[in-house]
Design a protein around this motif. Structure first.
Motif, PDB file in Angstrom:
ATOM      1  N   THR A 314       0.877  -1.168   0.000  1.00  0.00           N
ATOM      2  CA  THR A 314       0.000   0.000   0.000  1.00  0.00           C
ATOM      3  C   THR A 314       0.921   1.226   0.000  1.00  0.00           C
ATOM      4  N   VAL A 315       0.660   2.132  -0.944  1.00  0.00           N
ATOM      5  CA  VAL A 315       1.525   3.311  -1.076  1.00  0.00           C
ATOM      6  C   VAL A 315       0.683   4.567  -0.913  1.00  0.00           C
ATOM      7  N   PHE A 316       1.185   5.534  -0.151  1.00  0.00           N
ATOM      8  CA  PHE A 316       0.557   6.855  -0.090  1.00  0.00           C
ATOM      9  C   PHE A 316       1.336   7.792  -1.009  1.00  0.00           C
ATOM     10  N   ASP A 317       0.599   8.517  -1.863  1.00  0.00           N
ATOM     11  CA  ASP A 317       1.219   9.563  -2.686  1.00  0.00           C
ATOM     12  C   ASP A 317       0.664  10.884  -2.172  1.00  0.00           C
ATOM     13  N   LEU A 318       1.451  11.561  -1.332  1.00  0.00           N
ATOM     14  CA  LEU A 318       0.937  12.761  -0.659  1.00  0.00           C
ATOM     15  C   LEU A 318       1.347  14.024  -1.424  1.00  0.00           C
ATOM     16  N   TYR A 319       0.431  14.990  -1.466  1.00  0.00           N
ATOM     17  CA  TYR A 319       0.582  16.184  -2.300  1.00  0.00           C
ATOM     18  C   TYR A 319       0.572  15.719  -3.764  1.00  0.00           C
ATOM     19  N   CYS A 320      -0.448  14.977  -4.142  1.00  0.00           N
ATOM     20  CA  CYS A 320      -0.410  14.225  -5.407  1.00  0.00           C
ATOM     21  C   CYS A 320      -0.817  15.023  -6.631  1.00  0.00           C
ATOM     22  N   GLY A 321      -1.296  16.279  -6.474  1.00  0.00           N
ATOM     23  CA  GLY A 321      -1.709  17.044  -7.660  1.00  0.00           C
ATOM     24  C   GLY A 321      -2.771  16.274  -8.434  1.00  0.00           C
TER      25      GLY A 321
END
Ligand code: SAH
Length: 458
Positions: A314-321
């Protein structure tokens, strides 16, 4: 009259100064009597004569008068209006020296602010051909003694420099501007005046999909109609058959914000398409899209490599636009959660995922520092976290949550080496280790440095 105490430097005197560094905007930095001075058009290692043009309590700004000792890295700028235009800041430096400088900046920030020694900083990944790399240009339009000017703002001013060649834009962008200028003259289109708020044409924006060749032209107008717009459409299409979309963007507010909220399509589609890697994106006038598509791919490939995914994570992409990195990560992850504060960007992100048939990503609107602690409290954890924050870096609450969550890896994408270094310092104190740091040159001929950094749990 007694001078205010902060004016320790005289405006009438010429000072000799050693330039010791560059800011991220490409201004040279030096000191006079311990006082910081910024100077345009100079390079580290040079000794120059300057005159002081401005001073505040904490710094002064100088104007270059004469170069006494020149840097070996100095070259003649390729742009004829380089001295005036505020677009590029380090065209007077060889490209290789820019790359070295950017690496050095990252290294210095990491050691000085981050307090980290022995960190591996790779050589900056530059462009093979650092010209014509921008896929978007927004020309301000003005009028000077009856002459229509479509160009770029002069450094720190709103005077418009009109030159018919800008070598960091594709050729079409330069030429489309000429067609619009001639049309405005012939058709008698009025030009917007910032001071009075009167006149029609404000900006001309051109976007080009580098992989598809599709072009979009946007005229930003202070009104809702453009006279003889059929003629303009005809002229543009005659010369540029790759134009897929011509839009009037309505902006009647008296502000510095370029685009208004409303778009009227006067030719073709409401969007153009382009690819990053194998992913297709639909780009409308208001969509955010990285401006250097070639280096964006390099950066995202690095992000994917650093994420080290096997398919179970599981991956979080934070500030993902608009979710571009999320889509890249989705290729190798079990599940990706993208978080972004701008609701429109999240709508684009969802549409982009659908467009590409990607079903293992979800997107959430909100501040990463609110959304992630909430998710964590509900028991949702990430094995890998990617962050790509704005210049101010990550919020402390977010960092605290990441420390508690203990992902295997954190991949930090940063447009500001000093806040990157600050955040790395904290994370390394809290059980993470910096494995590798990679600067990528997203904006050749400017001072901006983009960095991607891999951290692992100790
Ligand atoms: N990763 C994207 C965009 C990075 S730009 C890409 O590569 O294209 C940084 C983004 O962070 C912007 O879209 C901005 O709107 C968003 N942002 C700013 N503050 C935020 C916050 N507190 N929480 C979540 N997103 C934020």
């Amino acid at each position: 009259m007694k001078q205010p105490s902060q004016n320790i430097l005289s405006q009438n005197k010429t000072y000799k100064i050693d330039i010791t560094g560059l800011t991220h905007e490409g201004q040279g930095v030096g000191k006079i009597q311990g006082f910081v001075v910024f100077v345009d058009g100079v390079l580290p290692g040079e000794n120059v004569d300057i005159k002081i043009v401005k001073q505040t309590k904490s710094y002064a700004v100088g104007r270059l008068v004469k170069i006494n000792r020149s840097s070996k890295d100095r070259v003649k700028p390729f742009c004829p209006v380089y001295d005036k235009c505020g677009g590029c800041a380090v065209q007077h430096m060889t490209y290789q020296a820019q790359l070295n400088f950017k690496k050095d900046t990252v290294l210095q920030n990491i050691t000085r602010i981050g307090g980290l020694q022995d960190v591996k900083v790779n050589d900056t990944i530059g462009m093979e051909n650092p010209y014509k790399y921008r896929n978007k240009v927004q020309y301000p339009v003005g009028c000077d003694n009856g002459e229509i000017k479509i160009g770029f703002y002069e450094t720190r001013s709103h005077n418009i420099i009109d030159s018919n060649l800008c070598d960091i834009q594709p050729d079409e962008s330069n030429k489309i501007r000429d067609v619009v200028r001639n049309f405005c003259k012939e058709a008698g289109v009025t030009i917007y005046d910032e001071k009075t708020g009167k006149g029609l044409l404000r900006h001309v924006m051109v976007r080009k999909g580098f992989k598809t060749g599709e072009i979009m032209v946007v005229l930003v107008i202070n009104g809702d109609k453009l006279i003889k717009s059929d003629e303009l459409v005809k002229k543009l299409l005659e010369e540029f058959p790759d134009i897929m979309s011509i839009i009037l963007n309505i902006n009647t507010r008296n502000t510095n914000i370029i685009l208004g909220d409303k778009n009227v399509c006067i030719y073709g589609q409401k969007y153009i398409s382009d690819y990053i890697g194998s992913f297709r994106f639909e780009i409308s006038p208001l969509s955010f899209f990285q401006v250097n598509p070639i280096q964006t791919e390099v950066l995202y490939e690095k992000a994917l490599e650093y994420a080290g995914l096997s398919g179970n994570e599981t991956v979080f992409d934070l500030y993902c636009g608009i979710g571009t990195i999320s889509l890249f990560l989705s290729q190798k992850a079990k599940r990706v959660v993208g978080v972004e504060v701008v609701a429109d960007a999240i709508s684009d992100a969802k549409r982009n995922a659908e467009l590409n048939g990607v079903s293992n990503v979800e997107f959430l609107v909100g501040e990463a520092e609110k959304v992630i602690p909430d998710l964590y409290a509900q028991g949702v954890k990430a094995d890998v976290v990617v962050v790509d924050p704005p210049r101010k870096g990550c919020d402390q609450v977010l960092l605290n949550t990441l420390v508690e969550m203990q992902p295997q890896r954190i991949v930090y994408v940063s447009c500001n080496p000093s806040t990157l270094a600050r955040d790395l310092k904290y994370l390394t104190e809290q059980g993470f280790e910096v494995m590798e740091v990679q600067p990528v040159d997203m904006f050749p001929w400017t001072g901006h440095v983009e960095t991607i950094c891999l951290m692992s749990k100790k």
